[in-house]
Design a protein around this motif. Structure first.
Motif, PDB file in Angstrom:
ATOM      1  N   GLY A 121       0.784  -1.236   0.000  1.00 48.37           N
ATOM      2  CA  GLY A 121       0.000   0.000   0.000  1.00 48.37           C
ATOM      3  C   GLY A 121       0.810   1.277   0.000  1.00 48.37           C
ATOM      4  N   SER A 122       2.086   1.202   0.346  1.00 51.71           N
ATOM      5  CA  SER A 122       2.885   2.423   0.443  1.00 51.71           C
ATOM      6  C   SER A 122       3.105   3.085  -0.921  1.00 51.71           C
ATOM      7  N   GLY A 123       3.177   2.288  -1.984  1.00 53.24           N
ATOM      8  CA  GLY A 123       3.389   2.861  -3.311  1.00 53.24           C
ATOM      9  C   GLY A 123       2.279   3.817  -3.712  1.00 53.24           C
ATOM     10  N   PHE A 124       1.037   3.439  -3.445  1.00 58.14           N
ATOM     11  CA  PHE A 124      -0.103   4.302  -3.762  1.00 58.14           C
ATOM     12  C   PHE A 124      -0.037   5.585  -2.941  1.00 58.14           C
ATOM     13  N   PHE A 125       0.322   5.464  -1.666  1.00 61.30           N
ATOM     14  CA  PHE A 125       0.439   6.649  -0.821  1.00 61.30           C
ATOM     15  C   PHE A 125       1.524   7.583  -1.340  1.00 61.30           C
ATOM     16  N   TYR A 126       2.687   7.032  -1.679  1.00 60.52           N
ATOM     17  CA  TYR A 126       3.779   7.865  -2.176  1.00 60.52           C
ATOM     18  C   TYR A 126       3.379   8.600  -3.453  1.00 60.52           C
ATOM     19  N   PHE A 127       2.624   7.944  -4.309  1.00 60.05           N
ATOM     20  CA  PHE A 127       2.200   8.556  -5.566  1.00 60.05           C
ATOM     21  C   PHE A 127       1.300   9.761  -5.312  1.00 60.05           C
ATOM     22  N   ILE A 128       0.310   9.594  -4.440  1.00 62.92           N
ATOM     23  CA  ILE A 128      -0.595  10.701  -4.117  1.00 62.92           C
ATOM     24  C   ILE A 128       0.167  11.837  -3.442  1.00 62.92           C
ATOM     25  N   GLY A 129       1.036  11.491  -2.487  1.00 63.16           N
ATOM     26  CA  GLY A 129       1.807  12.520  -1.797  1.00 63.16           C
ATOM     27  C   GLY A 129       2.723  13.294  -2.720  1.00 63.16           C
ATOM     28  N   CYS A 130       3.319  12.614  -3.686  1.00 64.79           N
ATOM     29  CA  CYS A 130       4.204  13.275  -4.641  1.00 64.79           C
ATOM     30  C   CYS A 130       3.436  14.296  -5.473  1.00 64.79           C
ATOM     31  N   ILE A 131       2.227  13.955  -5.892  1.00 70.32           N
ATOM     32  CA  ILE A 131       1.420  14.875  -6.694  1.00 70.32           C
ATOM     33  C   ILE A 131       1.042  16.119  -5.882  1.00 70.32           C
ATOM     34  N   VAL A 132       0.630  15.913  -4.623  1.00 72.56           N
ATOM     35  CA  VAL A 132       0.243  17.042  -3.776  1.00 72.56           C
ATOM     36  C   VAL A 132       1.430  17.973  -3.538  1.00 72.56           C
ATOM     37  N   ALA A 133       2.589  17.402  -3.203  1.00 66.86           N
ATOM     38  CA  ALA A 133       3.775  18.219  -2.952  1.00 66.86           C
ATOM     39  C   ALA A 133       4.205  18.966  -4.213  1.00 66.86           C
ATOM     40  N   TRP A 134       4.108  18.313  -5.366  1.00 66.03           N
ATOM     41  CA  TRP A 134       4.501  18.960  -6.613  1.00 66.03           C
ATOM     42  C   TRP A 134       3.566  20.110  -6.964  1.00 66.03           C
ATOM     43  N   GLN A 135       2.268  19.940  -6.721  1.00 67.58           N
ATOM     44  CA  GLN A 135       1.323  21.017  -6.973  1.00 67.58           C
ATOM     45  C   GLN A 135       1.602  22.216  -6.071  1.00 67.58           C
ATOM     46  N   LEU A 136       1.931  21.957  -4.823  1.00 65.60           N
ATOM     47  CA  LEU A 136       2.266  23.048  -3.907  1.00 65.60           C
ATOM     48  C   LEU A 136       3.547  23.745  -4.347  1.00 65.60           C
ATOM     49  N   TYR A 137       4.530  22.994  -4.791  1.00 62.24           N
ATOM     50  CA  TYR A 137       5.777  23.602  -5.264  1.00 62.24           C
ATOM     51  C   TYR A 137       5.520  24.509  -6.464  1.00 62.24           C
ATOM     52  N   ARG A 138       4.706  24.057  -7.410  1.00 62.03           N
ATOM     53  CA  ARG A 138       4.422  24.871  -8.590  1.00 62.03           C
ATOM     54  C   ARG A 138       3.689  26.162  -8.219  1.00 62.03           C
ATOM     55  N   GLU A 139       2.780  26.080  -7.251  1.00 61.14           N
ATOM     56  CA  GLU A 139       2.066  27.279  -6.810  1.00 61.14           C
ATOM     57  C   GLU A 139       3.019  28.268  -6.152  1.00 61.14           C
ATOM     58  N   LEU A 140       3.899  27.773  -5.279  1.00 59.62           N
ATOM     59  CA  LEU A 140       4.867  28.655  -4.615  1.00 59.62           C
ATOM     60  C   LEU A 140       5.867  29.218  -5.614  1.00 59.62           C
ATOM     61  N   ARG A 141       6.232  28.420  -6.606  1.00 62.58           N
ATOM     62  CA  ARG A 141       7.150  28.902  -7.631  1.00 62.58           C
ATOM     63  C   ARG A 141       6.514  30.019  -8.456  1.00 62.58           C
ATOM     64  N   THR A 142       5.230  29.912  -8.733  1.00 64.35           N
ATOM     65  CA  THR A 142       4.525  30.964  -9.458  1.00 64.35           C
ATOM     66  C   THR A 142       4.486  32.255  -8.652  1.00 64.35           C
ATOM     67  N   ILE A 143       4.236  32.140  -7.352  1.00 62.87           N
ATOM     68  CA  ILE A 143       4.235  33.325  -6.487  1.00 62.87           C
ATOM     69  C   ILE A 143       5.618  33.962  -6.465  1.00 62.87           C
ATOM     70  N   PHE A 144       6.649  33.142  -6.391  1.00 62.36           N
ATOM     71  CA  PHE A 144       8.018  33.663  -6.360  1.00 62.36           C
ATOM     72  C   PHE A 144       8.353  34.401  -7.657  1.00 62.36           C
ATOM     73  N   GLN A 145       7.964  33.837  -8.799  1.00 63.15           N
ATOM     74  CA  GLN A 145       8.216  34.498 -10.078  1.00 63.15           C
ATOM     75  C   GLN A 145       7.464  35.822 -10.171  1.00 63.15           C
ATOM     76  N   ARG A 146       6.234  35.862  -9.657  1.00 65.84           N
ATOM     77  CA  ARG A 146       5.468  37.099  -9.683  1.00 65.84           C
ATOM     78  C   ARG A 146       6.123  38.172  -8.818  1.00 65.84           C
ATOM     79  N   ILE A 147       6.655  37.774  -7.673  1.00 64.75           N
ATOM     80  CA  ILE A 147       7.345  38.729  -6.805  1.00 64.75           C
ATOM     81  C   ILE A 147       8.569  39.295  -7.508  1.00 64.75           C
ATOM     82  N   MET A 148       9.321  38.431  -8.185  1.00 68.11           N
ATOM     83  CA  MET A 148      10.521  38.880  -8.884  1.00 68.11           C
ATOM     84  C   MET A 148      10.172  39.780 -10.073  1.00 68.11           C
TER      85      MET A 148
END
Length: 219
Positions: A121-148
């Motif tokens: 079951g850990s593989g399914f959990f890791y997959f979902i967690g990776c997607i959530v973390a990546w979406q958060l990173y992209r959102e924060l990266r967009t905010i950072f680019q807008r600030i710059m």
């Protein structure tokens, strides 16, 4: 770098948007689920896997522990970590289902059941967690680019042109810049006194217009 600043480098905190806060709440749920997987590893006598995953969960916690700003570098590290864990978990699950691997430590019946559930079951959990973390990173990266992008271009005085009152522009985030040399702004007098020239020469050697090691969005 994922857990602590390296060589005095202060990792930047990005002020979150409403969407970033929602994604951070989802990431907290992922971290809680990660702790359940870690407990399963320890109960299954997979101590090395448990310790390594505990460090990974700590990275995720450190990334969003400050409500005023999230560390997008640590969020990226956690996303990569979960992605790698997902890859290895799929391989381990496949080998287990094919009967090509087994736990080296003798397990009781209840430990074996936990071991099977954790491995499969850990593989399914890791997959979902990776997607959530990546979406958060992209959102924060967009905010950072807008600030710059919204930051005004910096004007620094060139040491060689200090006497003539000429300035050199620092390129902005789009790579565009004011011509390398030109007349000083109207607010700045074209004639520089001898004391100002000496002061600019003394300070130019120690002046860094935009230091990556000292720059932080912490208020």
């Amino acid at each position: 770098m994922c857990l602590f600043p390296v060589d005095g480098y202060q990792q930047m905190l990005i002020p979150p948007s409403q969407r970033a806060r929602k994604l951070a709440s989802a990431l907290r749920v992922v971290i809680y689920g990660h702790l359940i997987v870690i407990i399963g590893f320890f109960l299954s006598a997979l101590y090395v896997d448990g310790v390594v995953d505990l460090l990974g969960a700590l990275i995720g916690f450190m990334a969003i522990r400050n409500h005023r700003g999230y560390n997008f570098q640590q969020v990226l590290c956690y996303s990569i970590y979960l992605g790698m864990d997902c890859f290895w978990s799929i391989i381990r699950s496949t080998l287990f289902l094919l009967g090509l691997t087994k736990n080296q430590v003798p397990l009781t019946e209840w430990q074996y059941h936990i071991y099977v559930i954790t491995i499969t079951g850990s593989g399914f959990f890791y997959f979902i967690g990776c997607i959530v973390a990546w979406q958060l990173y992209r959102e924060l990266r967009t905010i950072f680019q807008r600030i710059m992008d919204e930051a005004p271009p910096l004007q620094i005085q060139n040491q060689q042109n200090a006497v003539r009152g000429q300035y050199q522009a620092v390129p902005n985030a789009h790579g565009t810049a004011v011509p390398r040399s030109g007349s000083a702004p109207a607010a700045v007098s074209s004639e520089v006194s001898a004391a100002e020239v000496v002061g600019s020469r003394q300070n130019s050697d120690n002046f860094t217009p935009f230091s990556g090691k000292k720059y932080s969005l912490r208020s």
